[in-house]
Design a protein around this motif. Structure first.
Motif, short mmCIF file in Angstrom:
data_model
loop_
_atom_site.label_atom_id
_atom_site.label_comp_id
_atom_site.label_asym_id
_atom_site.label_seq_id
_atom_site.Cartn_x
_atom_site.Cartn_y
_atom_site.Cartn_z
N ALA A 14 14.43 80.76 47.15
CA ALA A 14 13.43 80.85 46.08
C ALA A 14 12.01 80.73 46.64
N ALA A 17 11.18 83.84 48.84
CA ALA A 17 10.96 85.02 47.99
C ALA A 17 9.61 84.94 47.29
N ASN A 21 6.88 87.74 47.80
CA ASN A 21 6.41 88.49 46.62
C ASN A 21 4.90 88.46 46.47
N ASP A 37 14.15 88.32 43.88
CA ASP A 37 14.48 87.09 43.16
C ASP A 37 15.28 86.24 44.14
N GLU A 38 15.78 85.12 43.69
CA GLU A 38 16.47 84.22 44.60
C GLU A 38 17.69 84.89 45.25
N GLU A 39 18.45 85.62 44.45
CA GLU A 39 19.66 86.26 44.96
C GLU A 39 19.34 87.41 45.92
N SER A 40 18.47 88.32 45.50
CA SER A 40 18.12 89.45 46.38
C SER A 40 17.34 88.96 47.59
#
Length: 163
Positions: A14, A17, A21, A37-40
């Motif tokens: 997180a 990212a 970003n 996002d956290e997953e990607s």
């Protein structure tokens, strides 16, 4: 602030990212347009040859990161590429220089022989000064090679450094 750099871990997804970003949203340095996002973000950062995370040793706060990966394959697989991101509000404090130096050491340890930057945007003067200071060689200019967030095109200056 005491900055240290370590390998990325899933628990960093997180915060890493968010910093990545910031640079993507600025639209003046990274070629990417999609936000993580956290997953990607975890999939992206863990998919690199190495992702280094800069943090404040006193607070644990993530302050920057870099990704390191091959620039090509096969007979050119000894050339790597990297990208660097420093948290807004902390730029200009030599965190980027620490990241680049760490990255160069990591790249050499991983067996890469050359670090190449494909697209240093001409207006990114802090990066250009840093790369010159660290002995990177400019390879010329690609006119209009980068499309800024505002739709304007800007020149890019590829660089390399023999590790």
């Amino acid at each position: 602030m005491q900055i240290k750099i370590r390998a990325y871990e899933q628990t960093d997804a997180a915060s890493a990212a968010a910093i990545w970003n910031e640079v993507v949203e600025d639209g003046v340095a990274f070629p990417q347009t999609e936000l993580l996002d956290e997953e990607s973000g975890h999939a992206f950062f863990s998919g690199q040859s190495f992702t280094g995370l800069a943090y404040d040793a006193e607070t644990g706060e993530t302050v920057g990161l870099y990704i390191l990966h091959p620039n090509n394959v096969g007979r050119c697989g000894h050339i790597c590429n990297a990208s660097y991101a420093v948290k807004n509000g902390l730029r200009g404090q030599h965190i980027g220089e620490m990241l680049v130096r760490h990255c160069m050491e990591q790249a050499k340890a991983l067996g890469f022989g050359i670090l190449q930057f494909n697209a240093v945007v001409k207006s990114n003067l802090p990066a250009l000064r840093l790369y010159k200071k660290l002995g990177f060689v400019q390879l010329g200019t690609i006119p209009g090679g980068f499309r800024r967030k505002d739709g304007m095109y800007e020149d890019i200056i590829p660089h390399y450094h023999v590790l």
